[in-house]
Design an enzyme around this catalytic site. Structure first.
Site, PDB file in Angstrom:
ATOM      1  N   ALA A  64       0.833  -1.195   0.000  1.00  9.39           N
ATOM      2  CA  ALA A  64       0.000   0.000   0.000  1.00  9.39           C
ATOM      3  C   ALA A  64       0.871   1.249   0.000  1.00  9.39           C
ATOM      4  O   ALA A  64       2.076   1.196   0.247  1.00  9.39           O
ATOM      5  CB  ALA A  64      -0.913  -0.009   1.223  1.00  9.39           C
ATOM      6  N   GLY A 109       0.019  -5.489   0.253  1.00  7.64           N
ATOM      7  CA  GLY A 109      -1.173  -5.413  -0.584  1.00  7.64           C
ATOM      8  C   GLY A 109      -0.954  -5.955  -1.978  1.00  7.64           C
ATOM      9  O   GLY A 109      -1.910  -6.373  -2.641  1.00  7.64           O
ATOM     10  N   GLU A 112      -1.594  -9.589  -1.660  1.00 10.13           N
ATOM     11  CA  GLU A 112      -3.030  -9.777  -1.467  1.00 10.13           C
ATOM     12  C   GLU A 112      -3.785  -9.589  -2.780  1.00 10.13           C
ATOM     13  O   GLU A 112      -4.763 -10.287  -3.051  1.00 10.13           O
ATOM     14  CB  GLU A 112      -3.540  -8.804  -0.405  1.00 10.13           C
ATOM     15  N   GLU A 132       3.306  -6.556   6.849  1.00  8.29           N
ATOM     16  CA  GLU A 132       2.539  -5.540   7.571  1.00  8.29           C
ATOM     17  C   GLU A 132       2.821  -5.517   9.073  1.00  8.29           C
ATOM     18  O   GLU A 132       2.789  -4.450   9.710  1.00  8.29           O
ATOM     19  CB  GLU A 132       1.038  -5.748   7.344  1.00  8.29           C
TER      20      GLU A 132
END
Length: 256
Positions: A64, A109, A112, A132
């Site tokens: 992110a 991310g 993901e 994370e």
């Protein structure tokens, strides 16, 4: 039309490329444009398979956009947080086959996002991981749900608890990726072309049967499979496929 992604069509395959240098991070703008692109591609009758990749060779997506986190902590951007969450759902539920080509580092991310795709193919010299926890966070884009279903609870917890990255070879061994592409995008396009020869009527029902069925008890999953199997016999493509087999020729599917 798009500022941080690119969309290209080759025959019946679409290539969606994230272009947010230097590391293709998942900003609000990237998430919004991906949602828009996949919504348009869902309605494109000439697209059977979609490849998702990143621009350059550094990163598929390196997580992110951390620069947006302070505003998120202040609760100033609920719409942007919602859009980032939506992109994973949009891609996971997209009714056509999707292939993530991990051309560079795939972290947070980015992993993901790759897990939301149906198939993952990677370049050789890359790192994958969910780091994370090192920021006091945890995977919030589906990682805690999709990764354990893919590789098992214990190994998934290890990767998320430690935040460690793994190599493409390790990811292949664990089953996170389907294959390592020796010829890069050329290998990915070959797989997309092989998938694209088939009827979208069949492909989308395979995807629905697997995605929805795996969340149900086996009896309910089998009932769903039977329902979808009955439906496919009502399509024009199944008539073409059977007729082509009888006539010993390749079928020409209309995806109807």
């Amino acid at each position: 039309m798009y500022t941080v992604i690119e969309v290209e069509k080759l025959a019946n395959t679409a290539i969606v490329t994230i272009d947010n240098p230097p590391m293709n991070v998942l900003s609000h703008q990237v998430a919004a444009e991906l949602c828009e692109a996949f919504a348009e591609l869902e309605q494109s009758d000439d697209v059977v398979c979609v490849i998702l990749t990143g621009k350059g060779e550094k990163a598929f997506m390196a997580g992110a956009d951390i620069k947006e986190f302070p505003q998120m902590m202040e609760g100033a951007q609920p719409e942007q947080s919602s859009k980032k969450g939506e992109v994973f759902r949009v891609i996971n539920s997209f009714p056509k086959p999707t292939i993530a080509y991990l051309n560079g580092h795939t972290l947070g991310g980015g992993l993901e996002l790759a897990l939301a795709c149906d198939i993952r193919i990677s370049a050789n010299e890359i790192q994958l991981g969910l780091p994370e926890v090192k920021l006091g966070l945890f995977p919030g884009g589906g990682g805690t749900q999709r990764l354990p279903r893919l590789i098992g609870e214990a190994k998934a917890k290890e990767l998320m608890f430690t935040g460690n990255s793994i190599t493409a070879e390790e990811a292949l061994h664990l089953g996170i990726i389907n294959k390592i592409a020796d010829q890069g995008m050329e290998d990915v396009l070959k797989m997309a072309a092989k998938i694209g020869r088939h009827s979208l009527q069949s492909l989308r029902r395979i995807k629905e049967a697997v995605n929805v069925g795996q969340e149900k008890p086996i009896d309910e999953g089998l009932a769903l499979e039977a329902k979808l199997f009955k439906e496919v016999f009502e399509t024009e493509d199944v008539k073409e496929g059977i007729q082509a087999f009888i006539e010993k020729r390749h079928p020409v599917f209309s995806h109807r």
